[in-house]
Design a protein around this motif. Sequence first.
Motif, mmCIF file in Angstrom:
data_model
loop_
_atom_site.group_PDB
_atom_site.id
_atom_site.type_symbol
_atom_site.label_atom_id
_atom_site.label_comp_id
_atom_site.label_asym_id
_atom_site.label_seq_id
_atom_site.Cartn_x
_atom_site.Cartn_y
_atom_site.Cartn_z
ATOM 1 N N ASP A 98 40.922 30.040 37.748
ATOM 2 C CA ASP A 98 40.294 28.735 37.512
ATOM 3 C C ASP A 98 39.321 28.343 38.621
ATOM 4 O O ASP A 98 38.650 27.321 38.538
ATOM 5 C CB ASP A 98 41.340 27.643 37.297
ATOM 6 N N GLY A 99 39.248 29.167 39.691
ATOM 7 C CA GLY A 99 38.309 28.923 40.771
ATOM 8 C C GLY A 99 38.728 27.842 41.755
ATOM 9 O O GLY A 99 37.980 27.524 42.674
ATOM 10 N N VAL A 100 39.923 27.294 41.599
ATOM 11 C CA VAL A 100 40.371 26.192 42.451
ATOM 12 C C VAL A 100 41.318 26.654 43.549
ATOM 13 O O VAL A 100 41.172 26.278 44.704
ATOM 14 C CB VAL A 100 41.058 25.089 41.597
ATOM 15 N N GLY A 101 42.298 27.464 43.193
ATOM 16 C CA GLY A 101 43.365 27.817 44.119
ATOM 17 C C GLY A 101 43.310 29.244 44.614
ATOM 18 O O GLY A 101 42.320 29.964 44.413
ATOM 19 N N ARG A 102 44.392 29.622 45.274
ATOM 20 C CA ARG A 102 44.540 30.974 45.825
ATOM 21 C C ARG A 102 45.993 31.398 45.651
ATOM 22 O O ARG A 102 46.880 30.550 45.487
ATOM 23 C CB ARG A 102 44.129 31.001 47.291
ATOM 24 N N TYR A 103 46.242 32.722 45.739
ATOM 25 C CA TYR A 103 47.606 33.223 45.616
ATOM 26 C C TYR A 103 47.760 34.570 46.289
ATOM 27 O O TYR A 103 46.789 35.269 46.547
ATOM 28 C CB TYR A 103 48.024 33.343 44.143
ATOM 29 N N ASN A 104 49.000 34.918 46.555
ATOM 30 C CA ASN A 104 49.445 36.281 46.864
ATOM 31 C C ASN A 104 50.635 36.543 45.963
ATOM 32 O O ASN A 104 51.459 35.641 45.728
ATOM 33 C CB ASN A 104 49.944 36.435 48.310
ATOM 34 N N HIS A 105 50.742 37.770 45.463
ATOM 35 C CA HIS A 105 51.946 38.213 44.761
ATOM 36 C C HIS A 105 52.764 39.060 45.726
ATOM 37 O O HIS A 105 52.208 39.711 46.623
ATOM 38 C CB HIS A 105 51.603 39.032 43.514
ATOM 39 N N PHE A 106 54.082 39.077 45.507
ATOM 40 C CA PHE A 106 55.019 39.757 46.394
ATOM 41 C C PHE A 106 56.035 40.562 45.585
ATOM 42 O O PHE A 106 56.228 40.324 44.397
ATOM 43 C CB PHE A 106 55.784 38.730 47.253
ATOM 44 N N ASN A 107 56.709 41.476 46.271
ATOM 45 C CA ASN A 107 57.870 42.199 45.729
ATOM 46 C C ASN A 107 57.597 42.840 44.374
ATOM 47 O O ASN A 107 58.289 42.582 43.400
ATOM 48 C CB ASN A 107 59.083 41.268 45.641
ATOM 49 N N GLY A 108 56.584 43.675 44.336
ATOM 50 C CA GLY A 108 56.284 44.371 43.085
ATOM 51 C C GLY A 108 55.871 43.427 41.979
ATOM 52 O O GLY A 108 56.152 43.661 40.808
#
Length: 160
Positions: A98-108
């Motif tokens: 959506d161009g607003v936020g950020r993230y990281n994914h973890f643990n597979g």
Amino acid sequence: MGGVHIGVGDLRREHQVFFSPELVIDSKYRQLGGEAVFGAVTSKEEGKVWYFANGACLCFNRDMHAAFEIHGAIFEKWRSLGGLAFGVPCTDETGTPDGVGRYNHFNGNTASIYWSPDSGAAAIYGAIRQKWAQLGWERSPLGYPSTDETGTPDGVGRYN
């Protein structure tokens, strides 16, 4: 002994590929701009994670044989949740669709920390994360998580 077997006619030889987690982290560090971007290395957990002066880290993911970057509010949330005890990243910090936020994914890819300017950083995982993904992540009617996943007062359920 494991390795890649290369055969030509009756000739066979074995080739093994060795890598060092420290070299993988160092390569990622240099690829992303090194000290000019991260500042000085403040501490290391050898072969696991490098911490930097600017509030970031690079973590080695053994399953993926790669290093991933976490910074800013997501990095601070990750540390408050126990750092590597919470999880090993499997993505670099990335902008949301959506161009607003950020993230990281973890643990597979079974847990995430999402950040937006309105909600801040929040952890989401397990069945709640699965349902949120089915609904369309941050573009769903639910929007961004506004709290970390937490148990209900009666101890029966969980919520974000």
